[in-house]
Design an enzyme around this catalytic site. Structure first.
Site, short mmCIF file in Angstrom:
data_model
loop_
_atom_site.label_atom_id
_atom_site.label_comp_id
_atom_site.label_asym_id
_atom_site.label_seq_id
_atom_site.Cartn_x
_atom_site.Cartn_y
_atom_site.Cartn_z
CD GLN A 364 -7.62 6.87 -6.06
OE1 GLN A 364 -8.63 6.70 -6.72
NE2 GLN A 364 -6.64 7.65 -6.47
CD GLN A 386 -2.86 3.20 -2.49
OE1 GLN A 386 -2.81 2.08 -2.03
NE2 GLN A 386 -2.71 3.46 -3.77
CG ASP A 387 -4.18 7.41 -3.32
OD1 ASP A 387 -3.02 7.72 -3.05
OD2 ASP A 387 -4.47 6.68 -4.29
CG ASP A 408 1.54 7.88 -3.11
OD1 ASP A 408 2.67 8.07 -2.63
OD2 ASP A 408 1.34 7.12 -4.08
NE ARG A 477 4.54 6.62 -4.22
CZ ARG A 477 4.21 5.43 -4.69
NH1 ARG A 477 5.16 4.63 -5.18
NH2 ARG A 477 2.97 5.02 -4.68
#
Length: 574
Positions: A364, A386-387, A408, A477
């Protein structure tokens, strides 16, 4: 199905048992009460608790008010909120008993410390919500349904974030157990508010209808919101905010996709944009760091606190406290003024790059996090892997932005709309990795949280374009059980796989999450081959899609005009 019926019967027995217990308490002095009065009290408890997930906890929380034969519907709602608040305060006290050694376990030390702050935030938000309920006449309570759902969703999210962030089982278990009652009661309060109108009607509370010929009617105001002037602004838009945006009368543009946002802001020191603080790494401003400028926020400051950040790379984590509302930061443009991370209350940003340089190898790596209500970010670049963008809690609006990442990279538990922006997928770490754009974290089946991507371009980063088919690229997702992700009116590139969505590992959230599409275009927008395992997937009608527009989903007419961000409220805008 049989198992579900058995569980429902057990829940009903528990609820009836508690209600009977309440009646016994009311009659413990041996004096016979009128049967009608007892039935009324039982009906009230039943009406309030039947829609909740934790019915036993709900009934117990209403024991005190149920003893009062003259208690009103409003008294029951106040009791539900007050008992939740008391449970949160007790939970905070229990959380304070968890001690972690900072040197030997720095991560969990920080996670537990953050947890205490988050629970304190939850207490403050719930206390404000309780005051609204207590100070509003019963007939008008339904008008606050949206706001209460918004605030309570944040109260619930703070508790979930608190527990999720802790890694060590013994700490997670201790704090989770300490907050369990508060979490259950918060869930119950959410469900009660969601049924507000029905509850009022069930007890013969007359809900007055709005008069459409009254200029102050919210319905009338919504009609007026679609009217725009020659510059593309709504006719009610304040003149001072036009100047704040630097929108000249000669400029007819309405603000298009990333980069087409109209003329730049006026020079520093001219007109109403005179900043309260100027930040410059070369010392030409009053502050050399953004954090120092934020710290200089005057106590009891009224109106916007404007921070101008000159071009440069500011390697710092910037935190805007809840006690520092209405902060407006602007820079010399995305790619010129660059900072790392923001956590804010009522935050507005324009012309800034928020960048996390951890790269695809890390886990993250948040570039921008906003947890305050009514956040607006426009003409900004939010860069990471990511993130990248964390819409942590409450309402947030993004316009004319460039948002890039891998896994994500747009995620959170708040209510976010990303409008007229460019969504860029980057090369993942490994060849067998997947890219997913959104991962919403809605955990309750009621409330208003979720993420909407509207009229955006979804494309591959230039350096990734040639290899885009070597990886699996998905729209979304589901991060949590009732994850809500909406894609409408977007131009979707060919890198998005035909099935569109992927399931969360080791969970069955595909059975309960919500994924909707409406009027998307481009080679990746064909819905014929979307994954069949997502039970609630749907292509929306125009009427259904309206629910997820800026005007409705964010209740934007109440706050977005004050942020100075360009926007449109409905469908088919530019």
């Amino acid at each position: 199905m049989g198992g579900k019926i058995m569980i429902s019967l057990i829940s009903l027995i528990l609820l009836v048992g508690v209600i009977v217990g309440i009646v016994v308490i009311v009659n413990k002095d041996g004096n016979s009460k009128d049967d009608k009065s007892i039935k009324v009290q039982m009906k009230k408890v039943h009406e309030f608790c039947q829609a909740t997930e934790f019915q036993d906890a709900c009934a117990k929380s209403l024991q005190g008010v149920a003893k009062n034969e003259s208690a009103t519907v409003q008294d029951y709602i106040i009791a539900a909120f007050q008992n939740t608040l008391d449970a949160l305060k007790k939970g905070l006290n229990e959380t304070g008993k968890t001690s972690v050694d900072k040197k030997s376990d720095p991560y969990n030390y920080m996670a537990v410390d953050d947890c205490k702050k988050l629970v304190q935030f939850a207490i403050e938000e719930l206390d404000d919500s309780l005051n609204i309920v207590a100070e509003t006449d019963t007939q008008s309570l339904h008008k606050y349904t949206y706001d209460l759902l918004n605030w309570l969703s944040g109260v619930y999210a703070y508790q979930s974030i608190c527990i999720d962030a802790i890694e060590k089982p013994e700490y997670k278990s201790a704090i989770g157990n300490g907050l369990m009652n508060a979490t259950q009661l918060t869930s119950n309060a959410l469900h009660i508010v969601a049924e507000m109108s029905s509850l009022l009607k069930a007890f013969n509370i007359q809900i007055p209808e709005d008069h459409h010929d009254n200029d102050s009617s919210p319905h009338r105001r919504l009609l007026d919101f679609n009217k725009v002037d020659q510059d593309g602004y709504p006719t009610w838009f304040p003149a001072a905010d036009r100047k704040l945006l630097g929108k000249s009368k000669e400029g007819k543009g309405k603000g298009g996709k990333g980069g087409d946002a109209g003329p730049p802001l006026p020079p520093v020191g001219s007109g109403p944009l005179t900043p309260n603080a100027v930040v410059a790494k070369d010392g030409s401003g009053k502050f050399k760091t953004v954090s120092d400028a934020v710290k200089a926020y005057p106590p009891n400051h009224q109106g916007r606190y404007i921070i101008y950040i000159k071009a440069g790379v500011y390697n710092e984590q910037v935190l805007v406290d809840k006690a520092q509302p209405n902060v407006f930061m602007y820079g010399d443009g995305a790619g010129k003024t660059i900072i790392t991370c923001v956590n804010s209350a009522e935050f507005i940003a324009k012309g800034i790059t928020f960048r996390n340089t951890a790269g695809p190898v890390g886990e993250q790596a948040v570039a921008l996090r906003i947890s305050g209500d009514k956040g607006a970010v426009f003409d900004c670049s939010i860069e990471g892997f990511q993130d990248t963008l964390y819409y942590q809690t409450y309402r947030q609006f993004y316009r004319n932005c460039v948002i890039s990442g891998t896994l994500d990279f747009i995620f959170g538990r708040g209510t976010a709309v990303i409008q007229n922006s460019e969504i860029i997928l980057r090369r993942p770490q490994r060849l067998n990795s997947q890219n997913t754009i959104t991962a919403d974290g809605k955990e309750q089946d009621v409330g208003i949280t979720g993420v909407v991507v509207q009229n955006c371009k979804i494309v591959a980063e230039q350096s990734y374009f040639a290899d885009r088919f070597k990886y699996e690229n998905y729209l979304t997702r589901p991060w949590k059980k009732f994850s809500t992700n909406i894609f409408m009116e977007n131009e979707i590139g060919d890198l998005i796989r035909p099935e569109g969505f992927m399931k969360w590992p080791d969970k069955d959230y595909e059975n309960t999450c919500f994924i909707y599409e409406y009027a998307n275009r481009g080679p990746g927008a064909n819905t014929n081959r979307r994954s069949k395992i997502f039970k609630n997937y749907k292509v929306l009608s125009p009427q259904e899609a309206t629910k997820y527009t800026v005007g409705t989903f964010l209740s934007a007419n109440e706050w977005l005009p004050r942020t100075s961000a360009p926007f449109y409220l409905g469908l088919g805008g530019k």
